[in-house]
Design a protein around this motif. Sequence first.
Motif, PDB file in Angstrom:
ATOM      1  N   GLY A 176     -11.633  27.790  42.059  1.00 37.77           N
ATOM      2  CA  GLY A 176     -12.710  28.097  40.899  1.00 37.77           C
ATOM      3  C   GLY A 176     -11.873  28.919  39.844  1.00 37.77           C
ATOM      4  O   GLY A 176     -12.323  28.553  38.684  1.00 37.77           O
ATOM      5  N   ILE A 177     -10.980  29.727  40.087  1.00 38.00           N
ATOM      6  CA  ILE A 177     -10.218  30.244  39.074  1.00 38.00           C
ATOM      7  C   ILE A 177      -9.452  29.324  38.324  1.00 38.00           C
ATOM      8  O   ILE A 177      -9.306  29.279  37.081  1.00 38.00           O
ATOM      9  CB  ILE A 177      -9.364  31.392  39.637  1.00 38.00           C
ATOM     10  CG1 ILE A 177      -9.860  32.552  40.390  1.00 38.00           C
ATOM     11  CG2 ILE A 177      -8.205  31.855  38.805  1.00 38.00           C
ATOM     12  CD1 ILE A 177      -9.040  33.466  41.009  1.00 38.00           C
ATOM     13  N   GLN A 237     -13.333  36.966  38.333  1.00 38.59           N
ATOM     14  CA  GLN A 237     -13.454  36.147  39.693  1.00 38.59           C
ATOM     15  C   GLN A 237     -13.162  37.171  40.943  1.00 38.59           C
ATOM     16  O   GLN A 237     -13.053  36.776  42.117  1.00 38.59           O
ATOM     17  CB  GLN A 237     -12.840  35.010  39.838  1.00 38.59           C
ATOM     18  CG  GLN A 237     -12.889  33.949  38.643  1.00 38.59           C
ATOM     19  CD  GLN A 237     -14.191  33.607  38.431  1.00 38.59           C
ATOM     20  OE1 GLN A 237     -14.904  33.199  39.563  1.00 38.59           O
ATOM     21  NE2 GLN A 237     -14.910  33.686  37.353  1.00 38.59           N
ATOM     22  N   THR A 286     -11.620  30.000  46.461  1.00 37.43           N
ATOM     23  CA  THR A 286     -11.638  30.818  45.143  1.00 37.43           C
ATOM     24  C   THR A 286     -10.532  30.554  44.043  1.00 37.43           C
ATOM     25  O   THR A 286     -10.717  30.561  42.916  1.00 37.43           O
ATOM     26  CB  THR A 286     -11.416  32.410  45.642  1.00 37.43           C
ATOM     27  OG1 THR A 286     -12.258  32.835  46.668  1.00 37.43           O
ATOM     28  CG2 THR A 286     -11.241  33.356  44.448  1.00 37.43           C
ATOM     29  N   GLU A 327     -11.715  27.735  35.957  1.00 38.68           N
ATOM     30  CA  GLU A 327     -12.117  28.771  34.731  1.00 38.68           C
ATOM     31  C   GLU A 327     -10.960  28.619  33.727  1.00 38.68           C
ATOM     32  O   GLU A 327     -11.239  28.462  32.690  1.00 38.68           O
ATOM     33  CB  GLU A 327     -11.975  30.054  35.079  1.00 38.68           C
ATOM     34  CG  GLU A 327     -13.568  30.500  35.781  1.00 38.68           C
ATOM     35  CD  GLU A 327     -14.482  30.489  34.839  1.00 38.68           C
ATOM     36  OE1 GLU A 327     -14.390  30.975  33.545  1.00 38.68           O
ATOM     37  OE2 GLU A 327     -15.685  29.963  34.904  1.00 38.68           O
TER      38      GLU A 327
END
Length: 210
Positions: free
Chosen positions: A116-117, A88, A113, A120
């Motif tokens: 999003g991590i 990422q 961000t 994941e």
Amino acid sequence: MASGIHVQLELRGVADCPAASLSEDVTIDSVTVDRHGSSPSVVGEVTVDHEGETPSIDNAEAVFEDESQSVYRYDHDHDCPCTRVPEQGCPVRDVRAEDGRLELTFVVPDLETLRGIASELDACCDDVTVQRLVRSGATDGDRSLLVADRNAFTDRQYEVLKTAHKMGYFDSPKEANSRTVAEELGVSVSTFVEHLSVAQTKLFDQIITS
């Protein structure tokens, strides 16, 4: 001024991570992980503390040892948290492994961000908990980033909060209602609402009094 955010995450129930698996049996002092270029294969090293006899570790090769520590190297061809974060665009600054848990430290440019991590990591971990967030330039009196104390919640309360959030219960408009989330949790609507109410109260108490 830089606007990044320094993040520390704790991961439990980690799948496909040799470092996490090894830490269930031995005391790991440090972890180093790197990719073979663009290949999905990963090479990792763990430094293991020991006294006297060097421990034997399956699926890892001892490449260095002295009286108190040994370094083991392993090859790994599956994705794990140690490699998903760099994918990422955020290099991992520090990796720690203990009792099957991983602790990752890295810097993200913004909260989007980080979300999003976290999404994941949800795919390869049972539990992802933010331990610490520090915004660039923050001082001791800066309360712009607030982190809840995970230990304030029971496992069930935390599961209810996490599931409701993941399913979009708190979104506007809602992507899931009480009945949908309760079914996912395998409880009645009244039980879901009761757990959620207590968990939200604990969360708001921490935010308002911090």
